[in-house]
Scaffold this motif. Structure first.
Motif, PDB file in Angstrom:
ATOM      1  N   VAL A   1       0.842  -1.206   0.000  1.00  7.09           N
ATOM      2  CA  VAL A   1       0.000   0.000   0.000  1.00  7.09           C
ATOM      3  C   VAL A   1       0.877   1.255   0.000  1.00  7.09           C
ATOM      4  CG1 VAL A   1      -1.653   1.335   1.391  1.00  7.09           C
ATOM      5  CG2 VAL A   1      -2.037  -1.103   0.979  1.00  7.09           C
ATOM      6  N   ARG A   2       1.953   1.250   0.790  1.00  8.01           N
ATOM      7  CA  ARG A   2       2.869   2.400   0.806  1.00  8.01           C
ATOM      8  C   ARG A   2       3.512   2.614  -0.563  1.00  8.01           C
ATOM      9  NH1 ARG A   2       3.988   0.699   6.076  1.00  8.01           N
ATOM     10  NH2 ARG A   2       5.729  -0.593   5.413  1.00  8.01           N
ATOM     11  N   ILE A   3       3.965   1.544  -1.180  1.00  5.54           N
ATOM     12  CA  ILE A   3       4.591   1.652  -2.503  1.00  5.54           C
ATOM     13  C   ILE A   3       3.583   2.188  -3.516  1.00  5.54           C
ATOM     14  CG2 ILE A   3       5.576   0.334  -4.424  1.00  5.54           C
ATOM     15  CD1 ILE A   3       6.762  -1.574  -2.279  1.00  5.54           C
ATOM     16  N   LEU A   4       2.386   1.633  -3.523  1.00  9.36           N
ATOM     17  CA  LEU A   4       1.345   2.080  -4.452  1.00  9.36           C
ATOM     18  C   LEU A   4       0.969   3.531  -4.172  1.00  9.36           C
ATOM     19  CD1 LEU A   4      -0.495   1.213  -6.777  1.00  9.36           C
ATOM     20  CD2 LEU A   4      -2.124   0.377  -5.062  1.00  9.36           C
TER      21      LEU A   4
ATOM     22  N   GLY B   1       5.112  -0.570  -9.759  1.00 11.56           N
ATOM     23  CA  GLY B   1       5.564  -1.947  -9.910  1.00 11.56           C
ATOM     24  C   GLY B   1       4.523  -2.965  -9.449  1.00 11.56           C
ATOM     25  N   THR B   2       3.408  -2.488  -8.895  1.00  9.78           N
ATOM     26  CA  THR B   2       2.353  -3.391  -8.418  1.00  9.78           C
ATOM     27  C   THR B   2       1.837  -4.263  -9.555  1.00  9.78           C
ATOM     28  OG1 THR B   2       1.730  -1.835  -6.687  1.00  9.78           O
ATOM     29  CG2 THR B   2       0.096  -3.499  -7.284  1.00  9.78           C
TER      30      THR B   2
ATOM     31  N   ILE C   1      -2.900  -8.501 -17.893  1.00 10.63           N
ATOM     32  CA  ILE C   1      -3.614  -7.716 -16.892  1.00 10.63           C
ATOM     33  C   ILE C   1      -3.345  -6.265 -17.275  1.00 10.63           C
ATOM     34  CG2 ILE C   1      -3.867  -7.181 -14.441  1.00 10.63           C
ATOM     35  CD1 ILE C   1      -4.408 -10.165 -15.150  1.00 10.63           C
ATOM     36  N   ASP C   2      -4.399  -5.456 -17.423  1.00 12.14           N
ATOM     37  CA  ASP C   2      -4.163  -4.075 -17.838  1.00 12.14           C
ATOM     38  C   ASP C   2      -3.946  -3.165 -16.624  1.00 12.14           C
ATOM     39  OD1 ASP C   2      -6.718  -3.303 -16.866  1.00 12.14           O
ATOM     40  OD2 ASP C   2      -7.604  -3.156 -18.860  1.00 12.14           O
ATOM     41  N   ASP C   3      -3.738  -1.892 -16.876  1.00  9.61           N
ATOM     42  CA  ASP C   3      -3.436  -0.924 -15.819  1.00  9.61           C
ATOM     43  C   ASP C   3      -4.533  -0.804 -14.769  1.00  9.61           C
ATOM     44  OD1 ASP C   3      -1.154  -0.445 -17.227  1.00  9.61           O
ATOM     45  OD2 ASP C   3      -1.633   1.622 -17.760  1.00  9.61           O
ATOM     46  N   ARG C   4      -5.729  -1.193 -15.115  1.00  8.65           N
ATOM     47  CA  ARG C   4      -6.859  -1.127 -14.173  1.00  8.65           C
ATOM     48  C   ARG C   4      -7.099  -2.447 -13.454  1.00  8.65           C
ATOM     49  NH1 ARG C   4     -11.201   2.087 -17.926  1.00  8.65           N
ATOM     50  NH2 ARG C   4      -9.984   4.000 -18.137  1.00  8.65           N
ATOM     51  N   GLY C   5      -6.250  -3.435 -13.705  1.00  6.02           N
ATOM     52  CA  GLY C   5      -6.398  -4.737 -13.071  1.00  6.02           C
ATOM     53  C   GLY C   5      -7.354  -5.659 -13.790  1.00  6.02           C
ATOM     54  N   ARG C   6      -7.821  -5.245 -14.969  1.00  7.51           N
ATOM     55  CA  ARG C   6      -8.750  -6.080 -15.728  1.00  7.51           C
ATOM     56  C   ARG C   6      -7.997  -7.198 -16.438  1.00  7.51           C
ATOM     57  NH1 ARG C   6     -11.578  -1.445 -19.202  1.00  7.51           N
ATOM     58  NH2 ARG C   6      -9.365  -1.209 -19.675  1.00  7.51           N
ATOM     59  N   LEU C   7      -8.674  -8.308 -16.608  1.00  4.22           N
ATOM     60  CA  LEU C   7      -8.127  -9.431 -17.358  1.00  4.22           C
ATOM     61  C   LEU C   7      -8.407  -9.198 -18.834  1.00  4.22           C
ATOM     62  CD1 LEU C   7      -6.824 -12.259 -17.237  1.00  4.22           C
ATOM     63  CD2 LEU C   7      -9.142 -13.193 -17.035  1.00  4.22           C
ATOM     64  N   VAL C   8      -7.363  -9.239 -19.665  1.00  6.63           N
ATOM     65  CA  VAL C   8      -7.505  -9.041 -21.104  1.00  6.63           C
ATOM     66  C   VAL C   8      -7.483 -10.413 -21.767  1.00  6.63           C
ATOM     67  CG1 VAL C   8      -6.538  -7.966 -23.172  1.00  6.63           C
ATOM     68  CG2 VAL C   8      -6.343  -6.799 -20.947  1.00  6.63           C
ATOM     69  N   LEU C   9      -8.572 -10.731 -22.467  1.00  2.37           N
ATOM     70  CA  LEU C   9      -8.713 -12.014 -23.163  1.00  2.37           C
ATOM     71  C   LEU C   9      -8.612 -11.804 -24.660  1.00  2.37           C
ATOM     72  CD1 LEU C   9     -11.877 -13.502 -21.389  1.00  2.37           C
ATOM     73  CD2 LEU C   9      -9.473 -13.809 -20.772  1.00  2.37           C
ATOM     74  N   ARG C  10      -8.020 -12.780 -25.335  1.00  2.25           N
ATOM     75  CA  ARG C  10      -8.091 -12.824 -26.796  1.00  2.25           C
ATOM     76  C   ARG C  10      -9.130 -13.887 -27.125  1.00  2.25           C
ATOM     77  NH1 ARG C  10      -5.451 -10.545 -30.571  1.00  2.25           N
ATOM     78  NH2 ARG C  10      -3.618 -10.086 -29.317  1.00  2.25           N
TER      79      ARG C  10
END
Length: 193
Positions: free
Chosen positions: A91-94, A105-106, A145-154
């Motif tokens: 949490v501190r790093i983020l 880096g999260t 995994i994108d910047d928002r934490g979403r799973l990107v599927l093809r």
């Protein structure tokens, strides 16, 4: 051992060892809950053994050790202390980057531990009990995994689809390769920054 997107702790053979829940409380508050199965076999509310569960101690456990109640309590306290320290550090790093998962880096640390990437997956709406993908669900190969934490599927058609939430069912890894994109700044809707 690693994380099954988004928040389950799994063994490398796919058994669930625990889970992580994060809940926002206003602009400045976050509640983090982490559960680990210490003793087993894990049972549901009706007393039936939970299929696919893993635990750290006892017969059939990951360690094979059967410990006294005092030793289990000592382990529980030690794990709780280490988990708390790790969550506070993260949490501190983020926070030091204003919540930017990529800059802190999260995103990379999560992606490295994500067992879902490179697998064929089915995503079902939360609470769905059937195994086929619901009409509102998605299926494909977990790419990133994108910047928002979403799973990107093809998808099978080659389209990129970003998934915010859902119950993920792992299928086999794509043969001969891991995820083609380690993490992504773009999903199906374009840039996420």
């Amino acid at each position: 051992m690693g994380l099954k997107w988004p928040n389950d702790i799994h063994t490398s053979d796919g058994r669930k060892l625990g889970g992580i829940l994060v809940e926002g409380h206003g602009a400045d508050g976050v509640l983090v809950g982490i559960g680990l199965n210490l003793r087993g076999p894990v049972r549901d509310a009706g007393g039936a053994e939970v299929p696919g569960a893993a635990w750290l101690l006892g017969p059939g456990s990951l360690t094979g050790r059967v410990d006294t109640p005092a030793a289990v309590e000592q382990l529980r306290r030690a794990l709780a202390g280490q988990l708390l320290a790790g969550v506070l550090r993260e949490v501190r790093i983020l926070g030091s980057t204003g919540g930017d998962a990529r800059e802190s880096g999260t995103l990379d640390r999560y992606t490295v531990t994500c067992l879902t990437l490179g697998r064929r997956v089915q995503v079902e709406p939360l609470g769905a009990t059937s195994t086929p993908v619901a009409p509102s669900g998605a299926s494909g190969t977990a790419q990133a995994i994108d910047d928002r934490g979403r799973l990107v599927l093809r998808t099978a058609e080659g389209a990129l689809v970003s998934v915010d939430v859902g119950d993920v069912r792992h299928g086999p890894r794509e043969s001969g390769r891991h995820a083609t994109m380690r993490n992504a700044g773009e999903g199906a809707e374009g840039p996420t920054r």
